[in-house]
Design a protein around this motif. Structure first.
Motif, PDB file in Angstrom:
ATOM      1  N   ILE A 107      38.647  -0.275  28.490  1.00  8.60           N
ATOM      2  CA  ILE A 107      38.374  -1.113  27.073  1.00  8.60           C
ATOM      3  C   ILE A 107      37.056  -1.211  26.597  1.00  8.60           C
ATOM      4  CG2 ILE A 107      38.589  -3.412  26.292  1.00  8.60           C
ATOM      5  CD1 ILE A 107      41.032  -3.637  28.214  1.00  8.60           C
ATOM      6  N   ASN A 108      36.098  -1.402  27.579  1.00  9.50           N
ATOM      7  CA  ASN A 108      34.465  -1.437  27.192  1.00  9.50           C
ATOM      8  C   ASN A 108      34.125   0.059  26.724  1.00  9.50           C
ATOM      9  OD1 ASN A 108      34.523  -4.013  27.954  1.00  9.50           O
ATOM     10  ND2 ASN A 108      33.702  -3.422  30.409  1.00  9.50           N
ATOM     11  N   LEU A 109      34.490   0.951  27.275  1.00  7.98           N
ATOM     12  CA  LEU A 109      34.009   2.234  26.648  1.00  7.98           C
ATOM     13  C   LEU A 109      34.715   2.475  25.335  1.00  7.98           C
ATOM     14  CD1 LEU A 109      34.607   4.607  30.049  1.00  7.98           C
ATOM     15  CD2 LEU A 109      32.320   3.797  28.734  1.00  7.98           C
ATOM     16  N   SER A 110      35.874   2.091  25.013  1.00  2.67           N
ATOM     17  CA  SER A 110      36.517   2.280  23.706  1.00  2.67           C
ATOM     18  C   SER A 110      35.706   1.475  22.670  1.00  2.67           C
ATOM     19  CB  SER A 110      38.101   2.064  23.702  1.00  2.67           C
ATOM     20  OG  SER A 110      38.357   0.681  24.326  1.00  2.67           O
ATOM     21  N   VAL A 111      35.329   0.390  22.994  1.00  6.74           N
ATOM     22  CA  VAL A 111      34.752  -0.459  22.231  1.00  6.74           C
ATOM     23  C   VAL A 111      33.230   0.120  21.951  1.00  6.74           C
ATOM     24  CG1 VAL A 111      33.624  -2.971  21.752  1.00  6.74           C
ATOM     25  CG2 VAL A 111      36.085  -2.811  22.946  1.00  6.74           C
ATOM     26  N   VAL A 112      32.589   0.419  22.598  1.00  5.12           N
ATOM     27  CA  VAL A 112      31.163   1.025  22.801  1.00  5.12           C
ATOM     28  C   VAL A 112      31.483   2.433  21.610  1.00  5.12           C
ATOM     29  CG1 VAL A 112      29.489   2.356  23.654  1.00  5.12           C
ATOM     30  CG2 VAL A 112      30.220   0.269  24.538  1.00  5.12           C
ATOM     31  N   LEU A 113      32.424   3.257  22.071  1.00  2.71           N
ATOM     32  CA  LEU A 113      32.405   4.465  21.361  1.00  2.71           C
ATOM     33  C   LEU A 113      33.081   3.792  19.795  1.00  2.71           C
ATOM     34  CD1 LEU A 113      34.399   6.801  23.828  1.00  2.71           C
ATOM     35  CD2 LEU A 113      31.996   6.763  22.899  1.00  2.71           C
ATOM     36  N   GLY A 114      33.794   3.131  19.707  1.00  5.24           N
ATOM     37  CA  GLY A 114      34.139   2.411  18.250  1.00  5.24           C
ATOM     38  C   GLY A 114      33.014   1.917  17.572  1.00  5.24           C
ATOM     39  N   VAL A 115      32.197   1.268  18.048  1.00  5.25           N
ATOM     40  CA  VAL A 115      31.081   0.737  17.619  1.00  5.25           C
ATOM     41  C   VAL A 115      29.930   1.996  17.169  1.00  5.25           C
ATOM     42  CG1 VAL A 115      28.833  -0.617  17.734  1.00  5.25           C
ATOM     43  CG2 VAL A 115      30.990  -1.627  18.453  1.00  5.25           C
ATOM     44  N   LEU A 116      29.815   3.010  18.109  1.00  3.36           N
ATOM     45  CA  LEU A 116      28.924   4.013  18.031  1.00  3.36           C
ATOM     46  C   LEU A 116      29.252   4.711  16.691  1.00  3.36           C
ATOM     47  CD1 LEU A 116      26.546   5.726  18.832  1.00  3.36           C
ATOM     48  CD2 LEU A 116      28.245   6.676  20.486  1.00  3.36           C
ATOM     49  N   ILE A 117      30.820   5.047  16.634  1.00  3.10           N
ATOM     50  CA  ILE A 117      30.971   5.833  15.495  1.00  3.10           C
ATOM     51  C   ILE A 117      31.157   5.175  14.150  1.00  3.10           C
ATOM     52  CG2 ILE A 117      33.215   6.790  14.520  1.00  3.10           C
ATOM     53  CD1 ILE A 117      34.082   7.631  17.402  1.00  3.10           C
ATOM     54  N   TYR A 118      31.426   3.769  14.184  1.00  2.00           N
ATOM     55  CA  TYR A 118      31.405   2.809  12.751  1.00  2.00           C
ATOM     56  C   TYR A 118      29.754   2.702  12.426  1.00  2.00           C
ATOM     57  CZ  TYR A 118      31.652  -0.872   9.787  1.00  2.00           C
ATOM     58  OH  TYR A 118      31.692  -1.664   8.677  1.00  2.00           O
ATOM     59  N   PHE A 119      28.959   2.655  13.233  1.00  2.00           N
ATOM     60  CA  PHE A 119      27.505   2.436  12.600  1.00  2.00           C
ATOM     61  C   PHE A 119      26.754   3.882  12.748  1.00  2.00           C
ATOM     62  CE2 PHE A 119      28.237  -1.853  14.448  1.00  2.00           C
ATOM     63  CZ  PHE A 119      27.948  -2.612  13.252  1.00  2.00           C
ATOM     64  N   GLY A 120      27.193   4.852  13.379  1.00  2.36           N
ATOM     65  CA  GLY A 120      26.791   6.013  13.333  1.00  2.36           C
ATOM     66  C   GLY A 120      27.150   6.925  12.185  1.00  2.36           C
ATOM     67  N   LYS A 121      28.057   6.458  11.330  1.00  2.00           N
ATOM     68  CA  LYS A 121      28.504   7.345  10.140  1.00  2.00           C
ATOM     69  C   LYS A 121      27.594   7.203   9.112  1.00  2.00           C
ATOM     70  CE  LYS A 121      33.572   7.784  10.177  1.00  2.00           C
ATOM     71  NZ  LYS A 121      34.817   7.124   9.536  1.00  2.00           N
ATOM     72  N   GLY A 122      26.967   5.858   9.131  1.00  5.99           N
ATOM     73  CA  GLY A 122      26.222   5.415   7.947  1.00  5.99           C
ATOM     74  C   GLY A 122      24.803   6.133   7.879  1.00  5.99           C
ATOM     75  N   VAL A 123      24.568   5.967   9.386  1.00  5.13           N
ATOM     76  CA  VAL A 123      23.054   6.727   9.589  1.00  5.13           C
ATOM     77  C   VAL A 123      23.233   8.147   9.467  1.00  5.13           C
ATOM     78  CG1 VAL A 123      21.312   7.297  11.178  1.00  5.13           C
ATOM     79  CG2 VAL A 123      22.281   5.028  11.084  1.00  5.13           C
ATOM     80  N   LEU A 124      24.269   8.751   9.936  1.00  5.45           N
ATOM     81  CA  LEU A 124      24.513  10.222   9.848  1.00  5.45           C
ATOM     82  C   LEU A 124      24.803  10.596   8.368  1.00  5.45           C
ATOM     83  CD1 LEU A 124      25.161  12.839  11.088  1.00  5.45           C
ATOM     84  CD2 LEU A 124      27.491  12.226  11.298  1.00  5.45           C
ATOM     85  N   ASN A 125      25.713   9.737   7.305  1.00  5.25           N
ATOM     86  CA  ASN A 125      25.621  10.155   5.982  1.00  5.25           C
ATOM     87  C   ASN A 125      24.249   9.788   5.292  1.00  5.25           C
ATOM     88  OD1 ASN A 125      28.314  10.647   5.879  1.00  5.25           O
ATOM     89  ND2 ASN A 125      28.642   8.360   5.602  1.00  5.25           N
ATOM     90  N   ASP A 126      23.326   8.984   5.700  1.00  5.43           N
ATOM     91  CA  ASP A 126      22.045   8.760   5.267  1.00  5.43           C
ATOM     92  C   ASP A 126      21.118   9.941   5.419  1.00  5.43           C
ATOM     93  OD1 ASP A 126      22.493   6.402   4.143  1.00  5.43           O
ATOM     94  OD2 ASP A 126      21.635   5.216   5.583  1.00  5.43           O
ATOM     95  N   LEU A 127      21.189  10.491   6.723  1.00  5.56           N
ATOM     96  CA  LEU A 127      20.339  11.644   7.036  1.00  5.56           C
ATOM     97  C   LEU A 127      20.866  12.915   6.451  1.00  5.56           C
ATOM     98  CD1 LEU A 127      20.109  11.204  10.835  1.00  5.56           C
ATOM     99  CD2 LEU A 127      18.385  11.161   9.250  1.00  5.56           C
TER     100      LEU A 127
END
Length: 184
Positions: free
Chosen positions: A32-52
């Motif tokens: 559960i913790n890992l899925s939450v961490v991966l979900g947060v990473l994917i959610y916030f990583g998208k914006g940074v990746l799109n900006d880059l």
């Protein structure tokens, strides 16, 4: 409720080195913790990746525009070379008797030099585009890796509290003490 309490108590228990088994308790494992961490990473990583990617796209488009300007310059140079060629041809008609073969050689050399210049410019443009694309890919990879590492460290630090840290240290001291007694 007793089962939940037992699972938290068992977190402090370290199994001996000789035992092996599967832990089927969902609260003691960490999916559960890992899925939450991966979900947060994917959610916030998208914006940074799109900006880059948008920034990189703008740089690549700028490079393409610069290459197009170089190409236009080469075309102008080709037009000047053609004008010079026409001039040389006119002079060739005038000096046909004196040096027709030498003028023909200069014409061929001029055309070859212009073609080589165009080829060099085209190769430079292609190399620049490939270099910028590879650099963009490498920067995006590095940024994603850094974010993943920061997220993992944040998760790890948030999971360690003082009590769990104290139990881990005590267990390790006990193991080292037992090892020291066996070596003596």
């Amino acid at each position: 409720m007793q089962n939940v309490t037992d699972s938290f108590i068992s977190l402090g228990h370290w199994p001996s080195a000789g035992s092996f088994g599967f832990n089927t308790d969902i609260l003691a494992t960490n999916p559960i913790n890992l899925s939450v961490v991966l979900g947060v990473l994917i959610y916030f990583g998208k914006g940074v990746l799109n900006d880059l990617l948008d920034n990189r796209k703008q740089r690549i488009l700028s490079t393409i525009r610069n290459s197009e300007e170089l190409r236009r310059g080469a075309i102008e140079q080709l037009e000047r070379a053609r004008a010079r060629l026409r001039k040389v041809e006119t002079e060739a008609d005038e000096y046909r008797v004196n040096g027709y073969s030498e003028i023909e050689r200069e014409k061929v050399n001029l055309i070859n030099a212009t073609c080589e210049s165009l080829e060099r410019l085209e190769n430079y443009k292609n190399e620049t585009l490939q270099f910028e694309q590879q650099r963009a890919i490498n920067q995006v990879r590095q940024r994603v890796f850094e974010q993943a590492l920061q997220g993992a460290l944040g998760t790890l630090n948030s999971c360690l509290n003082n009590e769990l840290h104290f139990r881990t240290i005590s267990a390790n001291i006990g193991i080292l003490g037992a090892m020291e007694e066996t070596t003596d």
